[in-house]
Design a protein around this motif. Structure first.
Motif, PDB file in Angstrom:
ATOM      1  N   PRO A 124      54.571  87.199  46.318  1.00  0.00           N
ATOM      2  CA  PRO A 124      55.166  88.593  46.582  1.00  0.00           C
ATOM      3  C   PRO A 124      56.199  88.973  45.656  1.00  0.00           C
ATOM      4  CG  PRO A 124      55.709  87.344  48.296  1.00  0.00           C
ATOM      5  CD  PRO A 124      54.699  86.491  47.399  1.00  0.00           C
ATOM      6  N   ILE A 125      56.486  90.207  45.556  1.00  0.00           N
ATOM      7  CA  ILE A 125      57.774  90.601  44.665  1.00  0.00           C
ATOM      8  C   ILE A 125      59.047  90.346  45.401  1.00  0.00           C
ATOM      9  CG2 ILE A 125      58.957  92.699  43.728  1.00  0.00           C
ATOM     10  CD1 ILE A 125      56.014  93.835  43.019  1.00  0.00           C
ATOM     11  N   SER A 126      60.178  89.748  44.800  1.00  0.00           N
ATOM     12  CA  SER A 126      61.426  89.482  45.312  1.00  0.00           C
ATOM     13  C   SER A 126      62.483  89.922  44.685  1.00  0.00           C
ATOM     14  CB  SER A 126      61.405  88.030  45.895  1.00  0.00           C
ATOM     15  OG  SER A 126      62.514  88.035  46.478  1.00  0.00           O
ATOM     16  N   SER A 127      63.336  90.468  45.087  1.00  0.00           N
ATOM     17  CA  SER A 127      64.845  90.779  44.292  1.00  0.00           C
ATOM     18  C   SER A 127      65.403  89.414  43.627  1.00  0.00           C
ATOM     19  CB  SER A 127      65.594  91.715  44.985  1.00  0.00           C
ATOM     20  OG  SER A 127      66.133  91.186  46.061  1.00  0.00           O
ATOM     21  N   GLU A 163      64.948  96.827  34.782  1.00  0.00           N
ATOM     22  CA  GLU A 163      64.404  96.411  35.913  1.00  0.00           C
ATOM     23  C   GLU A 163      62.834  96.847  36.049  1.00  0.00           C
ATOM     24  OE1 GLU A 163      66.480  96.264  39.841  1.00  0.00           O
ATOM     25  OE2 GLU A 163      67.900  97.757  38.838  1.00  0.00           O
ATOM     26  N   THR A 164      62.133  95.895  35.652  1.00  0.00           N
ATOM     27  CA  THR A 164      60.565  96.112  35.741  1.00  0.00           C
ATOM     28  C   THR A 164      59.898  96.728  36.599  1.00  0.00           C
ATOM     29  OG1 THR A 164      60.622  94.338  33.832  1.00  0.00           O
ATOM     30  CG2 THR A 164      58.415  95.267  34.356  1.00  0.00           C
ATOM     31  N   PHE A 165      60.087  96.139  37.852  1.00  0.00           N
ATOM     32  CA  PHE A 165      59.577  96.415  39.191  1.00  0.00           C
ATOM     33  C   PHE A 165      60.261  97.566  39.857  1.00  0.00           C
ATOM     34  CE2 PHE A 165      56.957  92.639  38.292  1.00  0.00           C
ATOM     35  CZ  PHE A 165      55.712  92.742  38.340  1.00  0.00           C
ATOM     36  N   GLY A 166      61.401  97.677  39.246  1.00  0.00           N
ATOM     37  CA  GLY A 166      62.207  98.761  39.881  1.00  0.00           C
ATOM     38  C   GLY A 166      62.172 100.101  39.280  1.00  0.00           C
ATOM     39  N   ALA A 167      61.405 100.111  38.164  1.00  0.00           N
ATOM     40  CA  ALA A 167      61.054 101.462  37.361  1.00  0.00           C
ATOM     41  C   ALA A 167      62.352 101.960  36.970  1.00  0.00           C
ATOM     42  CB  ALA A 167      59.919 102.576  38.202  1.00  0.00           C
ATOM     43  N   ALA A 194      56.932 100.719  47.229  1.00  0.00           N
ATOM     44  CA  ALA A 194      57.109 100.444  48.572  1.00  0.00           C
ATOM     45  C   ALA A 194      56.058  99.355  49.036  1.00  0.00           C
ATOM     46  CB  ALA A 194      56.918 101.540  49.355  1.00  0.00           C
ATOM     47  N   THR A 195      55.963  98.203  47.964  1.00  0.00           N
ATOM     48  CA  THR A 195      55.009  97.235  48.199  1.00  0.00           C
ATOM     49  C   THR A 195      55.764  95.941  47.487  1.00  0.00           C
ATOM     50  OG1 THR A 195      52.690  96.255  47.948  1.00  0.00           O
ATOM     51  CG2 THR A 195      53.798  97.849  46.145  1.00  0.00           C
ATOM     52  N   THR A 196      55.328  94.712  48.096  1.00  0.00           N
ATOM     53  CA  THR A 196      55.655  93.301  47.438  1.00  0.00           C
ATOM     54  C   THR A 196      54.652  92.932  46.903  1.00  0.00           C
ATOM     55  OG1 THR A 196      55.339  92.113  49.369  1.00  0.00           O
ATOM     56  CG2 THR A 196      57.660  93.029  49.034  1.00  0.00           C
ATOM     57  N   GLY A 203      50.051  99.122  39.873  1.00  0.00           N
ATOM     58  CA  GLY A 203      49.203 100.390  39.963  1.00  0.00           C
ATOM     59  C   GLY A 203      50.034 101.774  40.146  1.00  0.00           C
ATOM     60  N   ALA A 204      51.529 101.434  40.736  1.00  0.00           N
ATOM     61  CA  ALA A 204      52.202 102.462  41.243  1.00  0.00           C
ATOM     62  C   ALA A 204      53.208 102.862  40.313  1.00  0.00           C
ATOM     63  CB  ALA A 204      52.796 102.120  42.582  1.00  0.00           C
ATOM     64  N   LEU A 205      53.545 101.966  39.318  1.00  0.00           N
ATOM     65  CA  LEU A 205      54.747 102.053  38.307  1.00  0.00           C
ATOM     66  C   LEU A 205      54.259 103.091  37.175  1.00  0.00           C
ATOM     67  CD1 LEU A 205      56.116  98.498  38.088  1.00  0.00           C
ATOM     68  CD2 LEU A 205      57.028 100.243  39.209  1.00  0.00           C
TER      69      LEU A 205
END
Length: 296
Positions: A124-127, A163-167, A194-196, A203-205
């Motif tokens: 899962p995605i983690s900061s 931040e790639t997963f932070g858009a 709003a998912t890890t 799909g959301a970025l």
């Protein structure tokens, strides 16, 4: 705006990343052949280093020696004048996952990102954190709560981190000791998913900023890792130009003798199990109007 032709400079690579224009040549890491190479505009290449634990971010000390991220064993390597590699810093005590991109400042200090989770293993995605490696090799954590810190640029005392997963692109003021302050948004393309779950996030970025570089008008070119395009972005987030590449694109760099050649690292996808066994990656190039500025 004139239509831009995107040309293939070199092909037959595994997965190119972290291009850097340095002293008349483009340096670039090829992940799965574990090589750092230089490539000229005729497509000729020279192997500059072999990094068994996978090379990534590149940068240069004031005396011209290269620093090279060794991803899997969490080390920064230094290429000596005779071509040998020595350990410059070991980040194992600060970072648990793959190291990623890097920018080296004018004094020889280096900002180094890391994945923060096992991307290729489906975790899962983690900061995660950003590390600063001082010129003497000492290292410390200078920022946290980053969602896959990737490409970075330094200009006029400001560090901007993709931040790639932070858009988003996030900015910091840089202190004399390499520390970071006054964190703020430089460009926000959307709220972070709003998912890890990596698949759901992908799909959301609307924009997945990967490698970046800056130009002399203060804009930043962004390789959008999920949508096969290069974006020229102004501070605040306005997209000034969109350049489709026809394939996945993961990093970019302004170079050439006049700083107006935009190089891009392209491949059909980023997944290791798809890229490692084949040689489908390319180095692309196009001409742009505004030249390079800042670091790298």
């Amino acid at each position: 705006m004139a239509e831009r032709n995107v040309d293939v400079v070199s092909d037959g690579w595994s997965y190119l990343e972290c291009p850097r224009w340095h002293e008349g040549r483009l340096w670039v890491s090829d992940f799965y052949t574990e090589k750092v190479v230089t490539i000229d505009d005729a497509g000729h290449h020279e192997v500059m280093a072999e990094v068994p634990e996978q090379p990534s971010g590149l940068g240069f000390l004031p005396d011209g020696r290269a620093l090279i991220v060794s991803m899997r064993d969490h080390r920064i390597l230094r290429r000596e004048d005779d071509g040998s590699l020595v350990e410059h810093a070991d980040l194992s005590g600060l970072v648990a996952d793959h190291l990623n991109d890097m920018v080296v400042d004018a004094r020889g200090g280096a900002y180094v990102g890391n994945f923060g989770f096992d991307l290729m293993g489906g975790a899962p995605i983690s900061s995660t954190t950003l590390t600063y490696v001082h010129p003497d090799g000492a290292a410390s954590t200078v920022a946290d709560d980053l969602l896959f810190p990737n490409g970075m640029v330094l200009r006029d005392g400001v560090l901007v981190v993709a931040e790639t997963f932070g858009a988003r692109l996030t900015a910091f003021d840089v202190a004399d000791d390499g520390g970071l302050a006054r964190r703020r948004s430089w460009a926000r393309f959307a709220e972070p998913p709003a998912t890890t779950d990596v698949g759901e996030a992908v799909g959301a970025l609307p924009v997945a900023p990967d490698g970046i570089c800056a130009d002399a008008d203060g804009a930043i070119w962004v390789a959008d890792a999920l949508h096969g395009r290069l974006l020229r972005v102004a501070e605040g987030g306005e997209i000034l130009e969109e350049l489709p590449t026809g394939t996945g694109v993961y990093a970019c760099m302004l170079g050439g003798e006049d700083g107006r050649t935009l190089y891009a690292c392209a491949a059909p996808s980023f997944a290791e199990h798809e890229r490692r066994p084949v040689r489908e990656a390319q180095l692309l190039a196009t001409r742009v109007d505004v030249p390079h500025a800042g670091l790298p």
